[in-house]
Design a protein around this motif. Structure first.
Motif, short mmCIF file in Angstrom:
data_model
loop_
_atom_site.label_atom_id
_atom_site.label_comp_id
_atom_site.label_asym_id
_atom_site.label_seq_id
_atom_site.Cartn_x
_atom_site.Cartn_y
_atom_site.Cartn_z
N GLY A 207 2.00 7.86 5.57
CA GLY A 207 1.76 7.03 6.76
C GLY A 207 0.28 7.12 7.10
O GLY A 207 -0.56 6.86 6.26
N GLN B 133 -9.45 -4.25 6.96
CA GLN B 133 -8.95 -5.17 7.99
C GLN B 133 -10.05 -6.07 8.52
O GLN B 133 -9.78 -6.92 9.37
CB GLN B 133 -8.30 -4.36 9.10
N ASP C 208 -8.92 -4.69 -4.16
CA ASP C 208 -8.96 -4.49 -2.72
C ASP C 208 -10.29 -4.92 -2.10
O ASP C 208 -10.44 -4.91 -0.89
CB ASP C 208 -8.62 -3.04 -2.35
N THR D 162 3.92 4.55 -4.79
CA THR D 162 2.72 4.67 -3.96
C THR D 162 2.17 3.28 -3.63
O THR D 162 2.48 2.30 -4.31
CB THR D 162 1.62 5.48 -4.66
N GLN E 145 -4.36 -13.18 8.39
CA GLN E 145 -4.64 -11.73 8.35
C GLN E 145 -3.46 -10.96 7.75
O GLN E 145 -3.04 -9.92 8.27
CB GLN E 145 -5.02 -11.21 9.73
N ASP F 66 -3.27 -9.13 5.24
CA ASP F 66 -3.57 -7.76 4.78
C ASP F 66 -3.15 -6.73 5.83
O ASP F 66 -2.80 -5.61 5.50
CB ASP F 66 -5.05 -7.62 4.47
N LYS F 67 -3.21 -7.11 7.12
CA LYS F 67 -2.84 -6.15 8.16
C LYS F 67 -1.33 -5.91 8.20
O LYS F 67 -0.88 -4.78 8.39
CB LYS F 67 -3.32 -6.66 9.53
N GLU G 54 -0.61 -3.75 5.25
CA GLU G 54 -0.97 -2.35 5.47
C GLU G 54 0.09 -1.63 6.30
O GLU G 54 0.46 -0.49 6.01
CB GLU G 54 -2.33 -2.25 6.16
N LYS H 205 2.11 1.58 4.96
CA LYS H 205 2.09 2.86 5.69
C LYS H 205 3.52 3.27 6.05
O LYS H 205 3.86 4.46 5.99
CB LYS H 205 1.26 2.73 6.97
N SER I 220 5.25 4.69 3.07
CA SER I 220 4.70 6.01 2.77
C SER I 220 5.31 7.06 3.72
O SER I 220 5.62 8.19 3.31
CB SER I 220 3.18 5.92 2.89
N SER I 221 5.48 6.69 4.98
CA SER I 221 6.12 7.61 5.94
C SER I 221 7.58 7.85 5.58
O SER I 221 8.12 8.93 5.82
CB SER I 221 6.05 7.05 7.36
#
Lengths: 307, 478
Positions: free
Chosen positions: A258, A275, B80, B218, B418, B420-421, B424, B428, B431-432
């Motif tokens: 995270g 971003q 990226d 990943t 946007q 990409d946000k 992300e 994330k 991953s958590s």
């Protein structure tokens, strides 16, 4: 030679007003180009970034209007930013004392002359010359559950397979970062402290020894006060480096799992280059500059007082 | 009268004669002929760094220069950083790039900013419309236009495929045992329940030599799997009226829980696997199933194994033993992909356009998708049907048929302003998930992040873009 002729000669030698002005300002003129370049290189980007931080520049929008303190107000609402600052503080608070302690113990070991001392010192300093991104990548391999020697060693000690996901499991991810960081930078502390310990007044140490002072008493009364300025400078340098920590974490965890290990440098990078929040990133940078200036000033003031 | 008739007939014949070569010419030839007037100039193209860029560096660039006299400067940029570099060039007005590789989900942002040149007028001028019809509908209808205008030519048939070990799946003893236990034939899984049962069964029977499955886990890869599964289970990313995120409902929770549980029958440490880790495990025979992009299939068959550029790919131990299938639930993700576009700030727009038309044309692209060292995947109907391609290795026909079907049924990546946000936030969150956090808490946080991004972009702006995206045939399963 008549008196009048002599006076005329003196008048002739006296520099003109323009000449005097030039003479007075010559030092400034000489250093002016260097100052100008320094201002352009150093100050201009800073001022430009400051202006940008009051605008609405993002990579995806064409609106670049001024928004006043909006970006700065946003900083206070950004939970991820404060979490990143918290993660940075945790890493700094754990790694810095460890590096200092290990560096000091290593310096104590090597303060006495021993065979091969120079070779060992050179070997010990090797980690500091490695690029941090390479160090991070190497430790990522060391921690790897399939190929990493750390798992093998732990399994050997435990007598059964030990499978730790160092870069995934929240319980181990900070230890992994700290191990890598301490491995790479303790030798830096060691070098500085070795130099400082070498300069401690030998006569005082001998006198203390003759008086039968214990090791701890000598350490507290003679050694530590003598090396305190070096320790403070070393802590300041490493502390600032730790606040800016990026490469090792990027290579090891990329701020994960995270955002658990996302430090302020990583967060700034993500905001700026992933971003595309250019103005907001500038505002974050100024927040960091303000915080670091405050910390540095406090530390320097304390050092001054101590002196 | 007679003379006039003869004259008229001669004129018609002359006209027919003159136009005959043009009618015979394909889009590649037209581009080459038209580009010759730019001989001696240099055009630049942004290309993904690594294997992908070996295409223009080793093959298409030199070929184009030989045919037209136009030099091609390849600007290699890591994936990226591609969006940033393209936008930086556009914002500065430098015009350093002429042609671009663009990930389709970036198209709304890039087109809206004005960074991409609309291509319709060039398409008509250089007669490319017919050949565009040969591009598989999934890519042509979904990844080529924004706001009704063409901004890029789909140039990479990215789609997720299920790869499985035929030798294990067709082993009579294993089949019999499986059927006795679960009551149905051992075959490529039709849904995720079957996938989990097959995976666990193989792991129980064959691990640690072979595990039931392995995935890349990943960032950024698993978010494409999440996007696919979430929609196939009935999930919607947003409430279309309010633009409030709806990823944290029951469907999201089910998918997250299942994804996490599947790690248990995968090899230890799968949570750390990236593209290469997963590839290595499958090629070495350690996993019986995996899901990935088409290059896995080529490399598993040993195609291109002698190539210098592919030395990093582990030698396949499973050549001839790999089957290809649709991913469970049958609508695979068209993950990532590439379009060829022209930069709006280019000083050589027409030359750049002609280069991308030639690259993307039926004739040239067929050669390019067969280059063993690059990662371009078949994306045209003519690629799937190519006898030459189908003869590259014994299972190539099955491989191409599966890619074709997968492409036809494929689901689009979410593509908003946007984007990409949002990506992300998903990355994330996943991953958590691997780190053992509560799935519900992760999903709630992800929904909050989605809402914050939407608010920042502007709800009405984003709603309009989402509406267009959601109306596309590949956005949600019908």
């Amino acid at each position: 030679m008549t008196l009048s002729a002599s006076l005329n000669g003196a008048e002739q030698r006296r520099p003109s007003r323009l000449g005097r002005m030039l003479e007075d300002r010559l030092p400034y003129l000489i250093v002016a180009p260097a100052i100008l370049i320094l201002l352009l290189v150093g100050l201009f980007p800073l001022i430009y970034s400051l202006i940008v931080s009051f605008q609405r520049i993002t990579m995806t929008e064409n609106d670049t209007s001024f928004v006043g303190f909006l970006n700065y107000a946003e900083l206070f609402r950004d939970a991820r930013l404060w979490a990143a600052l918290g993660h940075t503080a945790i890493i700094t608070a754990i790694a810095l004392p460890l590096e200092l302690l290990i560096g000091f113990l290593m310096a104590q070991l090597f303060i006495d002359r021993m065979p091969g001392r120079q070779l060992f010192v050179a070997l010990l300093v090797l980690p500091t010359v490695i690029s941090p991104i390479v160090a991070g990548a190497t430790w990522r391999l060391m921690f790897d559950i399939r190929f990493g020697p750390i798992g093998e060693i732990l399994s050997f000690i435990a007598g059964e397979p030990v499978r730790i996901l160092w870069t995934v499991n929240p319980a181990y991810v900070y230890p992994a970062i700290v191990i890598c960081e301490v491995w790479q930078w303790s030798p830096f502390m060691f070098l500085l402290l070795l130099a400082a310990l070498s300069n401690v007044d030998q006569s005082q140490l001998e006198a203390a020894e003759i008086d039968g002072a214990s090791y701890l008493r000598v350490l507290r009364a003679i050694v530590l006060p003598a090396i305190a300025p070096v320790v403070a400078v070393a802590c300041l340098i490493r502390g600032l480096d730790l606040v800016r920590i990026f490469d090792i974490i990027w290579a090891l965890t990329e701020g994960g799992p995270g955002s658990r290990t996302e430090t302020i440098s990583l967060y700034t990078y993500v905001q700026g280059f992933s971003q595309f929040e250019t103005s907001y990133t500038a505002a974050i940078s100024f927040l960091v500059i303000a915080l670091l200036t405050l910390i540095t000033t406090l530390v320097l003031k304390r050092m001054e007082l101590a002196r | 009268m007679k003379f006039r008739t003869i004259l008229g007939a001669a004129a018609v014949l002359a006209l027919a004669g003159a136009s005959a070569p043009a009618a015979d010419k394909d889009a590649a030839d037209i581009a080459v002929d038209a580009a010759k007037k730019y001989a001696g100039t240099t055009i630049s193209i942004v290309w993904e760094a690594g294997l992908q860029s070996l295409d223009p560096l080793n093959y298409s660039g030199p070929q184009w220069e030989k045919l037209t006299g136009i030099k091609v400067k390849v600007i290699e940029v890591p994936t990226d950083q591609m969006f940033t570099k393209i936008m930086q060039d556009f914002k500065s007005g430098a015009g350093a790039y002429d042609a671009l590789n663009v990930i389709p989900s970036w198209m709304p942002d890039l087109a809206r900013a004005g960074a991409l040149e609309p291509l319709d007028k060039y398409v008509d001028k250089f007669g490319y419309r017919d050949e565009l019809q040969d591009i598989a509908a999934a890519y042509r209808d979904n990844q080529m236009q924004y706001d009704g205008k063409i901004f890029g030519f789909p140039d990479d048939g990215d789609v997720m495929l299920l790869y499985y070990r035929k030798d294990i799946f067709e082993d009579p003893k294993v089949k019999e045992e499986f059927k006795a236990k679960f009551g149905y034939e051992l075959a490529p899984p039709k849904d995720w329940k079957q996938f989990d049962e097959i995976g666990q069964f193989i792991t129980d029977k064959m691990a640690p030599k072979v595990y039931g499955a392995g995935f890349f886990r990943t960032a950024p890869y698993p978010q494409y799997m999440f996007q696919e599964r979430f929609r196939m289970e009935g999930g919607k990313f947003f409430n279309a009226d309010t633009m409030k995120a709806t990823v944290n409902g029951d469907v999201g929770l089910k998918v997250f829980k299942e994804m996490k549980a599947e790690n248990k029958f995968m090899p230890p440490g799968v949570e750390q696997w990236n593209f290469v880790d997963n590839l290595a495990a499958f090629l070495q025979g350690t996993t019986a199933m995996t899901i990935s992009w088409p290059p896995y299939g080529r490399w598993a068959a040993g195609y291109g194994s002698g190539e210098e550029a592919l030395k990093w790919v582990p030698k396949s131990q499973v050549a001839g033993k790999v089957g290809y299938a649709l991913t469970p639930l049958g609508r695979p993700e068209l993950g990532v992909g590439f379009d060829l576009s022209v930069s709006a700030t280019s000083k050589n727009k027409e030359a750049a356009y002609l280069f991308i038309q030639w690259l993307n044309s039926k004739k040239t692209s067929l050669e390019r998708v067969q280059l063993p060292y690059t990662l371009r995947d078949p994306f045209r109907l003519s690629h799937y049907a190519s006898e030459k391609y189908r003869g590259l290795w014994p299972d190539a026909p099955a491989y191409l048929d599966t890619i074709k079907t997968s492409g036809e049924k494929g689901l689009l990546d979410l593509s908003l302003l946007q984007q990409d946000k949002y990506d992300e936030a998903m990355t994330k969150a996943i991953s958590s998930l691997w780190a053992g956090e509560d799935p519900k808490a992760i999903l709630d946080r992800m929904a909050q992040q989605f809402d914050a991004i939407t608010d920042k972009v502007g709800i009405d702006n984003q709603k309009a873009v989402y509406k267009v995206w959601a109306a596309k045939p590949g956005a949600y399963p019908q």
